[in-house]
Design a protein around this motif. Structure first.
Motif, PDB file in Angstrom:
ATOM      1  N   ALA A  38       0.842  -1.198   0.000  1.00  9.91           N
ATOM      2  CA  ALA A  38       0.000   0.000   0.000  1.00  9.91           C
ATOM      3  C   ALA A  38       0.876   1.246   0.000  1.00  9.91           C
ATOM      4  CB  ALA A  38      -0.907  -0.001   1.221  1.00  9.91           C
ATOM      5  N   LEU A  39       0.407   2.279  -0.678  1.00 12.37           N
ATOM      6  CA  LEU A  39       1.029   3.589  -0.564  1.00 12.37           C
ATOM      7  C   LEU A  39       0.271   4.330   0.531  1.00 12.37           C
ATOM      8  CD1 LEU A  39       1.846   6.107  -3.443  1.00 12.37           C
ATOM      9  CD2 LEU A  39       0.921   6.847  -1.263  1.00 12.37           C
ATOM     10  N   SER A  64      -4.131   7.641 -10.840  1.00 16.29           N
ATOM     11  CA  SER A  64      -4.213   7.780 -12.300  1.00 16.29           C
ATOM     12  C   SER A  64      -2.844   7.582 -12.940  1.00 16.29           C
ATOM     13  CB  SER A  64      -4.783   9.156 -12.672  1.00 16.29           C
ATOM     14  OG  SER A  64      -3.864  10.191 -12.360  1.00 16.29           O
ATOM     15  N   GLU A  65      -1.769   7.895 -12.192  1.00  9.32           N
ATOM     16  CA  GLU A  65      -0.415   7.671 -12.684  1.00  9.32           C
ATOM     17  C   GLU A  65      -0.020   6.207 -12.602  1.00  9.32           C
ATOM     18  OE1 GLU A  65       2.055  10.033 -13.852  1.00  9.32           O
ATOM     19  OE2 GLU A  65       0.160  11.068 -14.174  1.00  9.32           O
ATOM     20  N   LEU A  66      -0.567   5.489 -11.622  1.00  9.78           N
ATOM     21  CA  LEU A  66      -0.205   4.100 -11.387  1.00  9.78           C
ATOM     22  C   LEU A  66      -1.480   3.309 -11.082  1.00  9.78           C
ATOM     23  CD1 LEU A  66       2.474   2.512 -11.336  1.00  9.78           C
ATOM     24  CD2 LEU A  66       2.525   2.841  -8.867  1.00  9.78           C
ATOM     25  N   PRO A  67      -2.246   2.956 -12.130  1.00  9.25           N
ATOM     26  CA  PRO A  67      -3.517   2.244 -11.912  1.00  9.25           C
ATOM     27  C   PRO A  67      -3.323   0.963 -11.095  1.00  9.25           C
ATOM     28  CG  PRO A  67      -3.326   2.965 -14.189  1.00  9.25           C
ATOM     29  CD  PRO A  67      -1.990   3.220 -13.548  1.00  9.25           C
ATOM     30  N   GLY A  68      -4.317   0.669 -10.274  1.00  5.54           N
ATOM     31  CA  GLY A  68      -4.250  -0.514  -9.425  1.00  5.54           C
ATOM     32  C   GLY A  68      -3.590  -0.252  -8.092  1.00  5.54           C
ATOM     33  N   ALA A 304       7.026   4.503  -6.638  1.00 10.31           N
ATOM     34  CA  ALA A 304       7.541   3.608  -7.668  1.00 10.31           C
ATOM     35  C   ALA A 304       9.058   3.447  -7.562  1.00 10.31           C
ATOM     36  CB  ALA A 304       7.165   4.140  -9.057  1.00 10.31           C
ATOM     37  N   VAL A 305       9.768   4.528  -7.284  1.00 16.64           N
ATOM     38  CA  VAL A 305      11.217   4.452  -7.149  1.00 16.64           C
ATOM     39  C   VAL A 305      11.610   3.574  -5.965  1.00 16.64           C
ATOM     40  CG1 VAL A 305      13.266   5.810  -6.556  1.00 16.64           C
ATOM     41  CG2 VAL A 305      11.694   6.642  -8.303  1.00 16.64           C
ATOM     42  N   LYS A 306      10.898   3.710  -4.858  1.00 16.04           N
ATOM     43  CA  LYS A 306      11.209   2.920  -3.670  1.00 16.04           C
ATOM     44  C   LYS A 306      11.047   1.421  -3.944  1.00 16.04           C
ATOM     45  CE  LYS A 306      12.143   4.007  -0.049  1.00 16.04           C
ATOM     46  NZ  LYS A 306      13.442   4.054   0.670  1.00 16.04           N
ATOM     47  N   LEU A 307      10.054   1.050  -4.767  1.00 15.43           N
ATOM     48  CA  LEU A 307       9.802  -0.362  -5.061  1.00 15.43           C
ATOM     49  C   LEU A 307      10.516  -0.851  -6.318  1.00 15.43           C
ATOM     50  CD1 LEU A 307       6.008  -0.739  -4.229  1.00 15.43           C
ATOM     51  CD2 LEU A 307       7.969  -1.365  -2.824  1.00 15.43           C
ATOM     52  N   GLY A 308      11.174   0.066  -7.037  1.00 19.99           N
ATOM     53  CA  GLY A 308      11.845  -0.330  -8.265  1.00 19.99           C
ATOM     54  C   GLY A 308      10.889  -0.620  -9.395  1.00 19.99           C
TER      55      GLY A 308
END
Length: 320
Positions: A38-39, A64-68, A304-308
């Protein structure tokens, strides 16, 4: 009814548009991986309906930038009722994460016992991922706020990971520019040759969080100065006399029509502090960044950067 070779009764069929080859091809949209952590957006300041709405709008942009994306709000000073506390939100995320990992483990074991796959390859790796990724809703460094967020992460026992703050970044300079133009204190687009009678010829860029925050805001200030072609100096909104000193410095260098521009998102600003600083500097002020689109993009990018996760980096764009 259509057939494999064509439509029946001569009816037209819409065929899928072929992907455009070459470097101008549109990139495939990136989605959050199934079972991704989760974010959790860590919202500083005194919780309020306004800060909750702002946080929800920011997360809507991030989705909207990262669906799901599973995105949630946690308040650093939350009360667990109307405004869920960050620590509680993380503890709940950890509980759900453990349950999902156990369920997938059971599915992998069942598939193995039925001979449907190799145990090691089928076994999910969800348990190796953090339960959540915490993104601070802060435009720049603030050691006091970050310390409290880290304490909440540790106290939750969730094993969540914490990203850095959102700035400095070119998109923040864009956002400040937009807020200035909305207040009539700057032209919306330098390329369009029209004037704004109230446009400022010197900008005080307000930050909070001590000297480190002012230095980081100074980087954003250089980007903003390049956009506006006027001098921009950073000042500490939470430092006594800082705004007035910078205002005097700008006036001594020739600027006569100043404007105060917060390089801040909003919830972290104590009530009345921005207005009192504007009176101190004797100049109008723009609104904080708030839920400007760039803020949501930077939140999604930090996650996204943190999770690669391979995601296009948000890029600054000219204001239109």
């Amino acid at each position: 009814m259509s057939t494999p070779t064509g439509p029946a009764n001569g009816l037209p069929v819409r065929m899928p548009r072929p992907r455009q080859p070459g470097r101008h091809r549109r990139p495939e949209p990136v989605v959050a991986p199934e079972g991704a952590p989760a974010l959790v957006l860590a919202v500083p300041g005194v919780p309020s309906g306004t800060s909750r709405s702002l946080a929800e709008e920011v997360l809507s942009i991030a989705r909207s930038e990262l669906p799901g994306l599973d995105a949630r709000v946690g308040f650093v000073d939350g009360d667990d009722e109307e405004f869920p506390a960050l620590q509680s939100v993380l503890a709940q995320a950890a509980t759900e994460h453990t349950a999902r990992a156990a369920a997938l483990e059971a599915q992998a074991a069942a598939a193995e016992s039925e001979g449907e796959g190799d145990a090691e390859s089928a076994r999910p790796r969800l348990q190796d991922a953090p339960a959540a990724v915490v993104v601070p809703l802060l435009a720049g460094p603030d050691s006091a706020q970050m310390r409290r967020i880290r304490q909440a992460v540790l106290a939750s026992g969730s094993g969540a990971e914490l990203t850095d703050v959102l700035g400095p970044h070119p998109l923040l300079a864009e956002g400040v520019h937009v807020r200035l133009s909305e207040a009539g204190l700057a032209r919306a687009d330098r390329a369009r040759l029209f004037t704004v009678a109230t446009a400022a010829d010197g900008i005080i860029l307000a930050a909070m969080g001590g000297e480190e925050a002012v230095q980081a805001a100074g980087i954003t200030g250089m980007l903003l100065a390049a956009r506006l072609a006027v001098p921009v100096l950073a000042a500490g909104l939470d430092e006594d006399g800082s705004v007035s000193r910078v205002a005097e410095q700008l006036r001594e260098s020739g600027s006569q029509q100043l404007a105060l521009a917060p390089c801040l998102i909003g919830p972290e600003i104590p009530d009345g502090l921005l207005d009192s600083a504007a009176k101190e500097a004797d100049c109008p002020t723009a609104e904080p960044l708030g839920s400007y689109t760039a803020v949501g993009k930077l939140v999604a990018s930090a996650y996204a950067v943190k999770l690669g996760i391979a995601q296009r980096s948000p890029q600054g764009a000219p204001v239109r």
